[in-house]
Design a protein around this motif. Structure first.
Motif: not given
Length: 630
Positions: A519-529, A538-545, A552-561
Motif C-alpha cells: 500500500t502506498v502511504i505518503p511519508v514526509e520529513g527528513p529521509v534517513p540515510e 513499535s511505539w505510539k503506532g509508529g516505529v523507532l529506527i 560506507a560500512e560505518q556504524p550509524l548513531g542516528s535515531v528516527f521516529f
C-alpha cells in the motif's frame, strides 16, 4: 633446532602459523586485495580462503606496507638504512620493495627459525624471478646462521628468543647499529615469553641510535571475541603470551616507553582502516567479492592493533598520525553504571539454541519461536534447518525442536530475515538470504492456537508459500519489519536492509495485513540515510529506527521516529544527548517511555556494547554495562 628441545613441538606449531599466513596472503592477492606477484613463489600450495580472511590479511598487509614505505620515504636523505624483519617466515616484502625500486640504499635482514630460513633460501634459489631480484650472491659469504645473502638482502636462521645469539648473528651479517633501522614484528613477539619479547624490544632501543619499530598483534583477550581468539590459538599450540600482560593499546604503548622508545603511536585496525585508508581504496576493497560478515570483520579489527615506535629520529617517525584522513578519537565510552542480567535456566537436551543471524519472535505469551540463523546442528556448523521453541512453564523455560507438518516444504535455511506475528497462529517471514548472492522472499508460518507446554518438542509449524513469494521488494536481508497503525488499520512497515545488488537500502514499504498487499502511504520529513542491521520497534503506532550500518560500512548513531501524521507518516529525528554511540546488529525495546538498545557491535575496541537507555521525552542517552550473574 634439535628434536629433543623442550619447546620444539610448540616452535613447530608457531612455524605452521607462518606457512598458513603465507597461503592466506596468497589467496587475498589472487582475489585482488593486495598486489603481490611474488607470494605464489613462496607460499607453496594454494588454497582459497573466505572473504573474511581476505579482508583480515588485506588490512594487515596494508598497515605494514603503509608504515614501511613511510619509513623509506622519511629516510631517503640518509646514505644508508636498514630493515630487520623479525619472524619473517615466507613473507615477500623484500621482493616487492625491490621490484618497486624502493631499496636504493636499504639493506633488508630477515630472521626466522633455522629450518624456516633454509626452506625460504631454497625457494629463492630455485625461483629465477626471486633470485634475479636479489642479484649476484657469489661474492657473499655465508655465516653460521646466514642461509642466504645478497648485496641488499640477508636471510638468517636464528631463534628470536635467544637474544645473545641473535645479536651476534646480526652483527656478523653486517647490521650496523648506527644506521637508521626499522624493526618489523608482524604477529611474532606474542608467541614468545613476555620476558624474552620485552628484552628484544629493549635491546633494539638500547643498541640502535636511530631506530623505528613496527608491531602488529592481537589484543583484548577478556571479552567474548577475545576468549574465542585465545582458544583458537591455544588449540594450534600457539598460545598468545603478550595478551595477559599487555591486553590493550594503552598497555602496549606503556611497554614501549618503559623499554626506551621516545615516540609511540598505536591504533586498532578499525581506526586504521577508517583513518589511514583513502575512501576510494575502502570502496575498492568492499566491492571485491560478496561479503556479509560485518560483525566478525569489525570485531576482528578491534582485536588487532598496529603500533609504531621510534627513538633518535629527526624528524620523529609518526606514520599513523601524519597519514590520517579523518580525526582520530580515543574518547572512552561513557558507562554510567551497570545493569544485572540473569541467565535464564533452560531445561532442554535440544541443541541449536546458540546461533546468530536468526530471528526470535514472541508468538504468544511465554512462547518464543526461533528460526534460521547459523549455528551447530547434528555436530556440524551450518545454516539452521530446524525451528526451536522456548516455552515458559512453572517458572522456568523449556526448549524444544518444532516439527514441520510438511517436511517436504523447503525452509531454505535463511539468515537475517524477519518474522512478524499477525495472530496467535500465523506469522509472516520476510526476506533473508542463503548466501550474499541469494536473497529469499516471503513465507507464511502457521501453528496451532494452543501449545504443548509440558513437551516443547510436541509442537508443529506449517510452512506455506506466499504468492508471489519473490516480490522484488521482499528480496532483502538485514532489514526490519515492524507493525504500525494508520487510520486504525494495521500495516507492516518494511525498511532498509541490503540485497544481492545493493549493499545498503534506504527504501520502505507498507504491507497491509492480513492479506499482505503493498500500500502506498505518503511519508514526509527528513529521509534517513540508507542502512541495514539497525533496530526497529513499535511505539505510539509508529516505529523507532536506531543505529545500523551505513553505505560506507560505518556504524550509524542516528535515531528516527516514523510517526502517524494527518495524511500519512512523517520522519522525525530523535535528538540524543550525549550523542548515541554508533552501533549496529543490536536489539531494541521500548519500556516506560524509554528506548533500550541492547548489545550489538560498535567500533570502540576498549569496551563491549551493553544497554543504552534513551529517554524518548528528554533525549537523555545513557550507557550501562551488562553484568551477567549465572
Amino acid at each position: 633446532m634439535g628434536r629433543g628441545r623442550p619447546g620444539a613441538p610448540r616452535d613447530a606449531a608457531v612455524q605452521g602459523t607462518g606457512g598458513s599466513s603465507a597461503i592466506s596472503k596468497c589467496s587475498a592477492a589472487e582475489r585482488g586485495y593486495i598486489e603481490d606477484r611474488f607470494l605464489p613463489l613462496l607460499a607453496g600450495r594454494r588454497r582459497r580462503r573466505a572473504p573474511l580472511v581476505h579482508r583480515g590479511y588485506y588490512i594487515r598487509a596494508r598497515a605494514v606496507d603503509h608504515c614501511v614505505q613511510d619509513f623509506l620515504l622519511k629516510t631517503q636523505s640518509y646514505p644508508r638504512t636498514q630493515i630487520l624483519s623479525l619472524g619473517a617466515g615466507f613473507d615477500s616484502l623484500y621482493f616487492r620493495l625491490k621490484d618497486m625500486g624502493l631499496l636504493h640504499h636499504t639493506v633488508m635482514y630477515e630472521v626466522d627459525f633455522p629450518n624456516v630460513a633454509c626452506q625460504k633460501a631454497t625457494l629463492i634459489k630455485t625461483a629465477k624471478e626471486l633470485s634475479a631480484l636479489v642479484g649476484d650472491t657469489e661474492g657473499e659469504q655465508l655465516g653460521v646462521t646466514t642461509t642466504f645473502s645478497g648485496e641488499d638482502y640477508k636471510l638468517l636462521g636464528v631463534d628470536l628468543s635467544e637474544l645473545s645469539k641473535l645479536s651476534t648473528a646480526l652483527k656478523e651479517a653486517g647490521l650496523d647499529n648506527e644506521v637508521p633501522t626499522l624493526f618489523i614484528a608482524e604477529v611474532v613477539l606474542t608467541y614468545m615469553e613476555n620476558s624474552r619479547s620485552d628484552a628484544l624490544i629493549q635491546w633494539a632501543a638500547e643498541h640502535f641510535s636511530q631506530a623505528c619499530f613496527l608491531l602488529y598483534e592481537q589484543m583484548h583477550p577478556e571479552d567474548p571475541f577475545g576468549r574465542v581468539m585465545q582458544q583458537h590459538f591455544s588449540q594450534l599450540n600457539s598460545a598468545l603470551h603478550s595478551l595477559s600482560q599487555y591486553p590493550d593499546c594503552e598497555a602496549q604503548q606503556r611497554r614501549f616507553f618503559e623499554k626506551g622508545w621516545t615516540e609511540c603511536s598505536v591504533m586498532d585496525m578499525n581506526e586504521f582502516f577508517t583513518c589511514c585508508t583513502p575512501e576510494n581504496e575502502q570502496q575498492r576493497v568492499q566491492a571485491l567479492e560478496p561479503f556479509d560478515e560485518y560483525e566478525e570483520w569489525h570485531l576482528k579489527c578491534s582485536h588487532y592493533f598496529v603500533l609504531t615506535a621510534s627513538k633518535g629520529m629527526e624528524p620523529s617517525w609518526t606514520p599513523l598520525l601524519s597519514s590520517m584522513t579523518v580525526p582520530h578519537h580515543h574518547d572512552p565510552v561513557r558507562m554510567v553504571g551497570s545493569i544485572n542480567a540473569l541467565v535464564c535456566e533452560v531445561h532442554s537436551e535440544t541443541s541449536g539454541l546458540r546461533r546468530y543471524g536468526h530471528h526470535s519472535a514472541l508468538i504468544k505469551p511465554n512462547v518464543i519461536l526461533t528460526t534460521g540463523g547459523f549455528g551447530e546442528e547434528n555436530g556440524q556448523h551450518c545454516r539452521m534447518r530446524n525451528f526451536h521453541v522456548l516455552i515458559k512453564h512453572a517458572g522456568y523455560w523449556k526448549a524444544g525442536c518444532v516439527k514441520k507438518e510438511n517436511p517436504d516444504k523447503r525452509w531454505d535455511e535463511r539468515l537475517y530475515h524477519t518474522v512478524s506475528c499477525l495472530s496467535s497462529s500465523l506469522a509472516l517471514v520476510v526476506g533473508g538470504r542463503t548466501s550474499p548472492c541469494a536473497a529469499l522472499g516471503m513465507l507464511w508460518l502457521k501453528f496451532p492456537k494452543t501449545c504443548n507446554d509440558l513437551d516443547p518438542n510436541d509442537n508443529t509449524v506449517e510452512l506455506v508459500s506466499l504468492q508471489p513469494a519473490a516480490e522484488p521488494f521482499a528480496l532483502r536481508w538485514r532489514h526490519s519489519t515492524t507493525e504500525v497503525i494508520f487510520k486504525g488499520e494495521k500495516y507492516l512497515f518494511m525498511y532498509g536492509g541490503r540485497s544481492a545488488a545493493q549493499p545498503v537500502l534506504g527504501d520502505w514499504y507498507f504491507l497491509h495485513t492480513p492479506e499482505i498487499s503493498c500500500t502506498v502511504i505518503p511519508v514526509e520529513g527528513p529521509v534517513p540515510e540508507g542502512r541495514h542491521s539497525h533496530s526497529a520497534c513499535s511505539w505510539k503506532g509508529g516505529v523507532l529506527i536506531a543505529g545500523g550500518l551505513g553505505a560506507a560500512e560505518q556504524p550509524l548513531g542516528s535515531v528516527f521516529f516514523l510517526r502517524e501524521a494527518e495524511h500519512g507518516f512523517q520522519w522525525q529525528t530523535v535528538e540524543t544527548h550525549p550523542p548515541l554511540i554508533p552501533r549496529y546488529s543490536h536489539t531494541a525495546h521500548v519500556h516506560d517511555g524509554k528506548l533500550l538498545l541492547v548489545g550489538g557491535v560498535w567500533l570502540h575496541s576498549f569496551s563491549v556494547p551493553g544497554i543504552t537507555v534513551i529517554d524518548l521525552i528528554t533525549g537523555l542517552c545513557l550507557d550501562y554495562a551488562i553484568n551477567v550473574a549465572v
